[in-house]
Design a protein around this motif. Structure first.
Motif, PDB file in Angstrom:
ATOM      1  N   PHE A 107      41.450  33.148  35.289  1.00 50.50           N
ATOM      2  CA  PHE A 107      41.974  34.371  34.672  1.00 50.50           C
ATOM      3  C   PHE A 107      41.041  35.546  34.917  1.00 50.50           C
ATOM      4  O   PHE A 107      41.496  36.648  35.263  1.00 50.50           O
ATOM      5  N   CYS A 108      39.734  35.344  34.728  1.00 42.92           N
ATOM      6  CA  CYS A 108      38.776  36.436  34.942  1.00 42.92           C
ATOM      7  C   CYS A 108      38.804  36.923  36.388  1.00 42.92           C
ATOM      8  O   CYS A 108      38.653  38.119  36.650  1.00 42.92           O
ATOM      9  N   SER A 109      39.000  36.002  37.332  1.00 49.29           N
ATOM     10  CA  SER A 109      39.088  36.392  38.745  1.00 49.29           C
ATOM     11  C   SER A 109      40.314  37.266  38.985  1.00 49.29           C
ATOM     12  O   SER A 109      40.234  38.323  39.634  1.00 49.29           O
ATOM     13  N   LEU A 110      41.470  36.832  38.466  1.00 52.91           N
ATOM     14  CA  LEU A 110      42.706  37.593  38.661  1.00 52.91           C
ATOM     15  C   LEU A 110      42.652  38.942  37.953  1.00 52.91           C
ATOM     16  O   LEU A 110      43.084  39.960  38.501  1.00 52.91           O
ATOM     17  N   ASN A 111      42.108  38.941  36.745  1.00 55.28           N
ATOM     18  CA  ASN A 111      42.031  40.201  36.008  1.00 55.28           C
ATOM     19  C   ASN A 111      41.042  41.165  36.654  1.00 55.28           C
ATOM     20  O   ASN A 111      41.294  42.373  36.717  1.00 55.28           O
ATOM     21  N   GLY A 112      39.914  40.642  37.120  1.00 56.90           N
ATOM     22  CA  GLY A 112      38.957  41.494  37.828  1.00 56.90           C
ATOM     23  C   GLY A 112      39.571  42.090  39.081  1.00 56.90           C
ATOM     24  O   GLY A 112      39.357  43.264  39.402  1.00 56.90           O
ATOM     25  N   LEU A 113      40.367  41.276  39.789  1.00 52.65           N
ATOM     26  CA  LEU A 113      41.054  41.761  40.985  1.00 52.65           C
ATOM     27  C   LEU A 113      42.087  42.821  40.621  1.00 52.65           C
ATOM     28  O   LEU A 113      42.187  43.860  41.285  1.00 52.65           O
ATOM     29  N   LEU A 114      42.853  42.581  39.563  1.00 52.53           N
ATOM     30  CA  LEU A 114      43.889  43.520  39.139  1.00 52.53           C
ATOM     31  C   LEU A 114      43.299  44.855  38.725  1.00 52.53           C
ATOM     32  O   LEU A 114      43.727  45.922  39.211  1.00 52.53           O
ATOM     33  N   GLN A 115      42.323  44.821  37.820  1.00 45.66           N
ATOM     34  CA  GLN A 115      41.743  46.072  37.317  1.00 45.66           C
ATOM     35  C   GLN A 115      40.994  46.822  38.420  1.00 45.66           C
ATOM     36  O   GLN A 115      41.123  48.051  38.541  1.00 45.66           O
ATOM     37  N   GLY A 116      40.234  46.095  39.227  1.00 42.26           N
ATOM     38  CA  GLY A 116      39.482  46.743  40.290  1.00 42.26           C
ATOM     39  C   GLY A 116      40.379  47.316  41.371  1.00 42.26           C
ATOM     40  O   GLY A 116      40.186  48.450  41.825  1.00 42.26           O
ATOM     41  N   HIS A 117      41.376  46.539  41.801  1.00 43.04           N
ATOM     42  CA  HIS A 117      42.286  47.010  42.850  1.00 43.04           C
ATOM     43  C   HIS A 117      43.063  48.235  42.384  1.00 43.04           C
ATOM     44  O   HIS A 117      43.213  49.205  43.129  1.00 43.04           O
ATOM     45  N   TYR A 118      43.557  48.189  41.139  1.00 41.86           N
ATOM     46  CA  TYR A 118      44.323  49.325  40.649  1.00 41.86           C
ATOM     47  C   TYR A 118      43.464  50.595  40.620  1.00 41.86           C
ATOM     48  O   TYR A 118      43.891  51.647  41.118  1.00 41.86           O
ATOM     49  N   LEU A 119      42.289  50.510  40.041  1.00 43.39           N
ATOM     50  CA  LEU A 119      41.451  51.706  39.903  1.00 43.39           C
ATOM     51  C   LEU A 119      41.002  52.257  41.257  1.00 43.39           C
ATOM     52  O   LEU A 119      41.021  53.475  41.478  1.00 43.39           O
ATOM     53  N   LEU A 120      40.618  51.369  42.165  1.00 43.03           N
ATOM     54  CA  LEU A 120      40.040  51.823  43.421  1.00 43.03           C
ATOM     55  C   LEU A 120      41.088  52.193  44.469  1.00 43.03           C
ATOM     56  O   LEU A 120      40.851  53.076  45.294  1.00 43.03           O
TER      57      LEU A 120
END
Length: 252
Positions: A116-129
């Motif tokens: 979950f932390c991997s997917l959420n980190g990917l989601l939040q980081g990809h969206y912002l960047l």
């Protein structure tokens, strides 16, 4: 790297639906670690410090790796928001995990949390960047400043509450005690309340579906945990404060 809008939308909606499903069925789901875990946990267990470190690390590492693919023209506000997200997980990975005195919990729980932390980190980081349209003017918006203020207030509440819980027992003690001080004078789940405030503050600051979906997911998962902790205290301690609520002061 281009914005993958479908990925962002589907994963965000999936996170909300998963959280709501847990909220609806939480009474039928046995907590698989901590005080609500049975005397003989199934399968292999992992020491708490190692488990927290390994499961929280991806939420810090993945966004940092994504910065290598970010657009150089990204605004400073974007990086501050991403840094705010990473700051929480830096604290969880390198401070909380190394200080915790929690009991071991099953390997499967650690792996699930890590995914979950991997997917959420990917989601939040990809969206912002790669997706968010946040120019330099966003840093002056009231939603940005209000959201960040809420985040830092929530993080302070969370860290202080964790400190109180960590110092309830002396090293080697296994008995449970009534937490006092800080927000614990009002709610049994003060640490959970702080984390929920953090992520709703972050959702306001980014004003985005991915951040809102994570805030909703957090509320749906750790809100019931606060409720179960509250019942545990009430059943175990006959002198437990009558006016203390589970999660929301004076209300619930």
């Amino acid at each position: 790297m281009h914005c993958h809008e479908d990925f962002v939308r589907y994963l965000s909606c999936g996170m909300i639906l998963t959280g709501l499903g847990h909220l609806v069925y939480h009474k039928k789901i046995q907590t698989s670690y901590g005080r609500h875990m049975g005397p003989s946990p199934p399968g292999r267990t992992v020491p708490a410090r190692r488990a927290w470190f390994l499961q929280e690390m991806p939420a810090l590492l993945v966004p940092l790796l994504l910065t290598l693919t970010g657009h150089r023209a990204s605004s400073a506000g974007k990086y501050l928001l991403l840094g705010t997200f990473c700051m929480h997980y830096f604290q969880r990975t390198f401070v909380y995990s190394l200080l915790t005195r929690g009991t071991p919990f099953p390997l499967g729980v650690m792996v699930s949390a890590g995914v979950f932390c991997s997917l959420n980190g990917l989601l939040q980081g990809h969206y912002l960047l790669h997706c968010a349209q946040l120019g330099d003017e966003w840093s002056a918006d009231y939603r940005y400043t209000t959201g960040l203020l809420l985040f830092y207030m929530g993080m302070a509440m969370n860290v202080h509450s964790d400190y109180i819980l960590r110092n309830l027992r002396k090293p080697g003690e296994v008995v449970y005690k009534i937490p006092t001080g800080g927000l614990f004078e009002y709610v049994s789940g003060a640490n959970y309340l702080g984390e929920i405030v953090e992520w709703f503050g972050y959702a306001v600051a980014t004003w985005s579906l991915p951040a809102l979906s994570f805030a909703m997911f957090s509320l749906c998962f750790i809100g019931p945990r606060a409720y179960h902790h509250h019942r545990f205290y009430q059943e175990k301690f006959k002198d437990y404060p009558k006016l203390r609520k589970a999660l929301i002061p004076f209300i619930f």
